[in-house]
Scaffold this motif. Structure first.
Motif, PDB file in Angstrom:
ATOM      1  N   GLY A  79       0.771  -1.232   0.000  1.00 61.15           N
ATOM      2  CA  GLY A  79       0.000   0.000   0.000  1.00 61.15           C
ATOM      3  C   GLY A  79       0.803   1.283   0.000  1.00 61.15           C
ATOM      4  O   GLY A  79       0.223   2.364  -0.094  1.00 61.15           O
TER       5      GLY A  79
ATOM      6  N   PRO B 227      -3.525  -0.792  -1.680  1.00 58.09           N
ATOM      7  CA  PRO B 227      -4.443  -1.121  -0.580  1.00 58.09           C
ATOM      8  C   PRO B 227      -5.346  -2.313  -0.873  1.00 58.09           C
ATOM      9  O   PRO B 227      -5.696  -3.076   0.031  1.00 58.09           O
ATOM     10  CB  PRO B 227      -5.251   0.171  -0.401  1.00 58.09           C
ATOM     11  CG  PRO B 227      -4.318   1.255  -0.848  1.00 58.09           C
ATOM     12  CD  PRO B 227      -3.553   0.656  -1.998  1.00 58.09           C
ATOM     13  N   GLU B 228      -5.718  -2.490  -2.150  1.00 54.80           N
ATOM     14  CA  GLU B 228      -6.616  -3.588  -2.515  1.00 54.80           C
ATOM     15  C   GLU B 228      -5.989  -4.965  -2.300  1.00 54.80           C
ATOM     16  O   GLU B 228      -6.695  -5.981  -2.292  1.00 54.80           O
ATOM     17  CB  GLU B 228      -7.037  -3.430  -3.978  1.00 54.80           C
ATOM     18  CG  GLU B 228      -7.958  -2.248  -4.247  1.00 54.80           C
ATOM     19  CD  GLU B 228      -7.240  -0.905  -4.241  1.00 54.80           C
ATOM     20  OE1 GLU B 228      -7.923   0.128  -4.085  1.00 54.80           O
ATOM     21  OE2 GLU B 228      -5.987  -0.888  -4.389  1.00 54.80           O
ATOM     22  N   ASN B 229      -4.667  -4.998  -2.121  1.00 56.60           N
ATOM     23  CA  ASN B 229      -4.018  -6.280  -1.836  1.00 56.60           C
ATOM     24  C   ASN B 229      -4.582  -6.929  -0.584  1.00 56.60           C
ATOM     25  O   ASN B 229      -4.588  -8.158  -0.467  1.00 56.60           O
ATOM     26  CB  ASN B 229      -2.510  -6.100  -1.659  1.00 56.60           C
ATOM     27  CG  ASN B 229      -1.768  -5.788  -2.933  1.00 56.60           C
ATOM     28  OD1 ASN B 229      -0.731  -5.136  -2.906  1.00 56.60           O
ATOM     29  ND2 ASN B 229      -2.277  -6.227  -4.081  1.00 56.60           N
TER      30      ASN B 229
ATOM     31  N   ASP C 227      -7.684  -7.170   0.394  1.00 53.78           N
ATOM     32  CA  ASP C 227      -8.860  -7.989   0.073  1.00 53.78           C
ATOM     33  C   ASP C 227      -8.486  -9.236  -0.717  1.00 53.78           C
ATOM     34  O   ASP C 227      -9.061 -10.310  -0.499  1.00 53.78           O
ATOM     35  CB  ASP C 227      -9.878  -7.149  -0.699  1.00 53.78           C
ATOM     36  CG  ASP C 227     -10.391  -5.970   0.115  1.00 53.78           C
ATOM     37  OD1 ASP C 227     -10.727  -6.173   1.300  1.00 53.78           O
ATOM     38  OD2 ASP C 227     -10.425  -4.850  -0.416  1.00 53.78           O
ATOM     39  N   GLU C 228      -7.515  -9.100  -1.631  1.00 55.15           N
ATOM     40  CA  GLU C 228      -7.051 -10.269  -2.377  1.00 55.15           C
ATOM     41  C   GLU C 228      -6.479 -11.320  -1.427  1.00 55.15           C
ATOM     42  O   GLU C 228      -6.733 -12.522  -1.573  1.00 55.15           O
ATOM     43  CB  GLU C 228      -5.972  -9.862  -3.380  1.00 55.15           C
ATOM     44  CG  GLU C 228      -6.401  -8.876  -4.446  1.00 55.15           C
ATOM     45  CD  GLU C 228      -5.197  -8.417  -5.249  1.00 55.15           C
ATOM     46  OE1 GLU C 228      -4.539  -9.285  -5.859  1.00 55.15           O
ATOM     47  OE2 GLU C 228      -4.903  -7.210  -5.260  1.00 55.15           O
TER      48      GLU C 228
ATOM     49  N   ARG D 275      -6.934  -5.755   9.576  1.00 54.21           N
ATOM     50  CA  ARG D 275      -6.294  -4.653   8.848  1.00 54.21           C
ATOM     51  C   ARG D 275      -5.673  -3.682   9.845  1.00 54.21           C
ATOM     52  O   ARG D 275      -6.361  -3.141  10.710  1.00 54.21           O
ATOM     53  CB  ARG D 275      -7.327  -3.920   7.989  1.00 54.21           C
ATOM     54  CG  ARG D 275      -6.712  -2.908   7.026  1.00 54.21           C
ATOM     55  CD  ARG D 275      -7.791  -2.025   6.401  1.00 54.21           C
ATOM     56  NE  ARG D 275      -8.848  -2.757   5.750  1.00 54.21           N
ATOM     57  CZ  ARG D 275      -8.907  -3.029   4.454  1.00 54.21           C
ATOM     58  NH1 ARG D 275      -7.937  -2.585   3.656  1.00 54.21           N
ATOM     59  NH2 ARG D 275      -9.921  -3.690   3.935  1.00 54.21           N
TER      60      ARG D 275
END
Length: 222
Positions: free
Chosen positions: A194, A200-202, A204-205, A218
């Motif tokens: 991030g 940042p979307e990492n 959720d992956e 988080r």
């Protein structure tokens, strides 16, 4: 335990853990703001020599009047210089497998290195760089350092795992999830995404591939 109110991840891999008795631990302090420069560190742990993990400026920003440093033995000379600059009260140098009993925290050093062909030169096993399993208030926190899952770290016992997910230099989200599923902690906190690397979307992956029964929390603040 899963609220992890005693744990902060400021950015990248800059972690702060505080015990119930007020013992304050930092790992790889980096890019701290003035508001975060609390000068309250009892212990500062360094995982390896890259600038976003070994930042003398940020070590000085968290150091107090009784700070001890813990680092890989391979970094002895450069850590000694920083210790002199900040007036550290002690320096502890560890190799993989090394153990240390400090007031308020039991330490075990785990190797941190890459095995994926495209990043073998970034964190070579020969450098002797580390992650740390820290037992605080009976909870075992494993801060993995910059690493891939490898034969030496995939069986580290821990309650809380803090693992890199940003890819390029470390596990990507999918590789990190496989690593965590092998570790099977109660809780995992993804780090090293991030900012310098990853997005940042990492989060959720990564979370989507973590096994049921492992809580994903988080904590990266920026």
């Amino acid at each position: 335990m899963t609220s992890l109110e005693n744990v902060r991840v400021f950015t990248q891999s800059a972690i702060r853990i505080q015990s119930k008795d007020g013992v304050v631990i930092y790992l790889d302090p980096f890019s701290l703001t003035d508001a975060e420069a609390a000068h309250d560190a009892d212990y500062v742990f360094i995982t390896h020599a890259h600038f976003d993990h070994f930042s003398p400026e940020d070590i000085a920003r968290v150091a107090g009047d009784h700070t001890e440093l813990v680092a890989p033995a391979s970094m002895g000379a450069e850590v000694a210089r920083v210790a002199d600059e900040i007036g550290a009260t002690a320096v502890h140098l560890l190799q993989a497998g090394g153990r240390l009993e400090l007031s308020g925290v039991a330490v075990e050093a785990a190797p941190a290195y890459n095995v994926e062909p495209e990043r073998l030169e970034m964190h070579p096993q020969a450098n002797g760089w580390l992650g740390y399993a820290l037992t605080v208030d009976g909870v075992r926190y494993y801060a993995a350092g910059d690493t891939d899952q490898n034969p030496d770290n995939e069986q580290v016992a821990c309650d809380v795992a803090l693992v890199p997910i940003g890819g390029t230099y470390t596990c990507d989200p999918h590789q990190a999830a496989a690593f965590v599923n092998a570790l099977h902690p109660k809780v995992v906190v993804p780090i090293h995404y991030g900012s310098i690397v990853g997005v940042p979307e990492n989060f959720d992956e990564f979370a989507a591939e973590v096994a049921p029964g492992i809580e994903v929390v988080r904590k990266v603040e920026r």
